[in-house]
Design an enzyme around this catalytic site. Structure first.
Site, PDB file in Angstrom:
ATOM      1  N   SER A  25     146.968 120.454 103.025  1.00 59.50           N
ATOM      2  CA  SER A  25     147.390 121.296 101.907  1.00 59.50           C
ATOM      3  C   SER A  25     148.901 121.208 101.673  1.00 59.50           C
ATOM      4  O   SER A  25     149.376 121.581 100.604  1.00 59.50           O
ATOM      5  CB  SER A  25     146.999 122.743 102.194  1.00 59.50           C
ATOM      6  OG  SER A  25     147.524 123.139 103.443  1.00 59.50           O
TER       7      SER A  25
ATOM      8  N   TYR B  28     145.890 126.634 101.227  1.00 61.23           N
ATOM      9  CA  TYR B  28     144.452 126.589 100.983  1.00 61.23           C
ATOM     10  C   TYR B  28     143.729 127.732 101.708  1.00 61.23           C
ATOM     11  O   TYR B  28     142.609 128.085 101.366  1.00 61.23           O
ATOM     12  CB  TYR B  28     143.858 125.276 101.516  1.00 61.23           C
ATOM     13  CG  TYR B  28     144.155 124.022 100.743  1.00 61.23           C
ATOM     14  CD1 TYR B  28     144.959 124.018  99.602  1.00 61.23           C
ATOM     15  CD2 TYR B  28     143.596 122.807 101.162  1.00 61.23           C
ATOM     16  CE1 TYR B  28     145.205 122.829  98.918  1.00 61.23           C
ATOM     17  CE2 TYR B  28     143.829 121.625 100.473  1.00 61.23           C
ATOM     18  CZ  TYR B  28     144.640 121.634  99.357  1.00 61.23           C
ATOM     19  OH  TYR B  28     144.873 120.458  98.688  1.00 61.23           O
ATOM     20  N   GLY B  29     144.398 128.249 102.725  1.00 58.56           N
ATOM     21  CA  GLY B  29     143.739 129.143 103.689  1.00 58.56           C
ATOM     22  C   GLY B  29     143.152 130.430 103.151  1.00 58.56           C
ATOM     23  O   GLY B  29     142.294 131.035 103.785  1.00 58.56           O
TER      24      GLY B  29
ATOM     25  N   CYS C  83     143.974 118.963 107.594  1.00 58.90           N
ATOM     26  CA  CYS C  83     144.006 120.412 107.360  1.00 58.90           C
ATOM     27  C   CYS C  83     142.765 121.063 107.976  1.00 58.90           C
ATOM     28  O   CYS C  83     141.640 120.625 107.718  1.00 58.90           O
ATOM     29  CB  CYS C  83     144.026 120.633 105.848  1.00 58.90           C
ATOM     30  SG  CYS C  83     143.949 122.342 105.343  1.00 58.90           S
ATOM     31  N   ASN C  84     142.981 122.091 108.790  1.00 61.87           N
ATOM     32  CA  ASN C  84     141.841 122.782 109.417  1.00 61.87           C
ATOM     33  C   ASN C  84     140.932 123.419 108.380  1.00 61.87           C
ATOM     34  O   ASN C  84     139.714 123.370 108.480  1.00 61.87           O
ATOM     35  CB  ASN C  84     142.323 123.880 110.360  1.00 61.87           C
ATOM     36  CG  ASN C  84     142.865 123.339 111.655  1.00 61.87           C
ATOM     37  OD1 ASN C  84     142.238 123.439 112.690  1.00 61.87           O
ATOM     38  ND2 ASN C  84     144.036 122.732 111.620  1.00 61.87           N
TER      39      ASN C  84
ATOM     40  N   CYS D  63     144.895 125.723 113.251  1.00 60.94           N
ATOM     41  CA  CYS D  63     145.641 125.635 111.997  1.00 60.94           C
ATOM     42  C   CYS D  63     146.817 124.677 112.233  1.00 60.94           C
ATOM     43  O   CYS D  63     147.416 124.693 113.321  1.00 60.94           O
ATOM     44  CB  CYS D  63     146.166 127.009 111.600  1.00 60.94           C
ATOM     45  SG  CYS D  63     147.246 126.980 110.151  1.00 60.94           S
TER      46      CYS D  63
ATOM     47  N   HIS E  24     149.838 124.605 111.409  1.00 57.87           N
ATOM     48  CA  HIS E  24     151.188 125.114 111.683  1.00 57.87           C
ATOM     49  C   HIS E  24     151.359 125.685 113.097  1.00 57.87           C
ATOM     50  O   HIS E  24     152.480 125.845 113.563  1.00 57.87           O
ATOM     51  CB  HIS E  24     151.539 126.220 110.698  1.00 57.87           C
ATOM     52  CG  HIS E  24     151.713 125.758 109.285  1.00 57.87           C
ATOM     53  ND1 HIS E  24     150.700 125.133 108.590  1.00 57.87           N
ATOM     54  CD2 HIS E  24     152.776 125.812 108.455  1.00 57.87           C
ATOM     55  CE1 HIS E  24     151.144 124.839 107.369  1.00 57.87           C
ATOM     56  NE2 HIS E  24     152.400 125.244 107.262  1.00 57.87           N
TER      57      HIS E  24
HETATM   58  N1  DGL Z   1     146.883 123.403 106.593  1.00 60.09           N
HETATM   59  C1  DGL Z   1     146.215 124.669 106.659  1.00 60.09           C
HETATM   60  C2  DGL Z   1     145.241 124.687 107.843  1.00 60.09           C
HETATM   61  O1  DGL Z   1     145.382 123.949 108.776  1.00 60.09           O
HETATM   62  C3  DGL Z   1     147.210 125.825 106.774  1.00 60.09           C
HETATM   63  C4  DGL Z   1     148.014 126.081 105.510  1.00 60.09           C
HETATM   64  C5  DGL Z   1     147.143 126.511 104.351  1.00 60.09           C
HETATM   65  O2  DGL Z   1     146.624 127.658 104.361  1.00 60.09           O
HETATM   66  O3  DGL Z   1     146.966 125.717 103.455  1.00 60.09           O
HETATM   67  O4  DGL Z   1     144.327 125.463 107.821  1.00 60.09           O
END
Ligand code: DGL
Length: 273
Positions: free
Chosen positions: A11, A42-43, A73-74, A184, A186
């Site tokens: 994302s 995206y979360g 991305c998770n 996630c 981050h």
């Molecule tokens: N990249 C998203 C994840 O790993 C975290 C950031 C988002 O909410 O987009 O879930």
């Protein structure tokens, strides 16, 4: 085929924690990274939207010529892995299964904690992946939505990170988990803060590290590992490249370059032009 790049999308900037691990393990591979920075996060979005975004990102990378796709991305992995694996003509790896496998191996008392975005936790993708391996696992999950902006604002060493970690993770202490999945992109930036709250005895699972191992195995099995020369990375973003460079540089510890701005991820645009 071997010399084609590995494609990965996220994302935004967070997937660089996955890129870092893939690059560490497979330094000869070329990587094309797409961060959909115009539409992050995206979360908190609905499954329909997350699937649409994932298809657009995957098609964009496919048109660039890639041999394997990593959903870094998770949230996208939790919601869109099945559909992308079915539709794409190349192997597609998400970050959920590799981390679930590793958590099941790591736990001694069969109590695993999971933290992630609201969409990831609501999807139950981690629980399902863990219980598919061992139905007797006890799983406790918790969304930690404020961790993402804390990391992106560079506040990972600030008091606010400790306060939020205490608030979110306190219940894990009493639950007796011995393994915690950072579900996630981050959260690896907050690993020390998380450890500090849950305690040193808890195994912390880094999804990027586990995914990198699966990427290696998948390419090896298909005889697609690039064996010569140093790999390169190219980055594409859907919003301001300078912001991506600034935050990405903090994530990786080195300059993120070259970063190219993509005006639209609407796949009709890049199929037609
Ligand atoms: N990249 C998203 C994840 O790993 C975290 C950031 C988002 O909410 O987009 O879930």
């Amino acid at each position: 085929m071997k010399d084609l790049s590995i494609g990965m999308f996220d994302s935004g900037v967070g997937g660089l924690t996955v890129l870092k691990e893939v690059k560490n393990l497979l330094p000869k591979e070329n990587i094309l990274y797409l961060g959909d920075t115009a539409r992050v996060p995206y979360g908190n979005r609905s499954p329909q939207t997350i699937i649409r975004y994932a298809i657009e990102s995957a098609l964009f990378l496919l048109t660039k010529g890639i041999k394997l796709l990593i959903i870094a991305c998770n949230t996208s992995s939790a919601i869109a892995l099945k559909i992308l694996s079915k539709k794409l003509p190349i192997p597609v790896l998400g970050v959920i299964e590799p981390a679930a496998k590793s958590a099941v191996v790591a736990t001694k008392n069969k109590k695993i904690g999971i933290i992630g975005t609201k969409a990831t936790i609501k999807s139950m993708a981690y629980e399902n992946a863990i219980r598919e391996i061992d139905p007797h696992m006890e799983v406790l999950s918790k969304p930690c939505p404020l961790f993402v902006p804390i990391v992106e604002e560079g506040l990972d060493k600030d008091e606010v990170a400790f306060i939020m970690a205490e608030k979110y993770l306190n219940e894990f202490k009493a639950s007796g988990i011995d393994t915690l999945i950072m579900g996630c992109t981050h959260y690896p930036v907050l690993e020390d803060v998380i450890k500090n709250v849950v305690g040193d005895h808890v195994n912390i699972i880094n999804t990027g590290k586990e995914t990198a191992r699966d990427v290696e195995a998948c390419l090896r099995e298909r005889k697609l590992l690039k064996t010569k020369g140093m790999g390169t990375c190219k980055y594409y973003v859907t919003d301001d490249p300078d912001t991506f460079k600034e935050i990405g540089g903090r994530f990786l510890g080195y300059t993120v370059s070259p970063v190219k701005y993509i005006k639209s991820l609407d796949y009709k645009d890049f199929i037609l032009h």
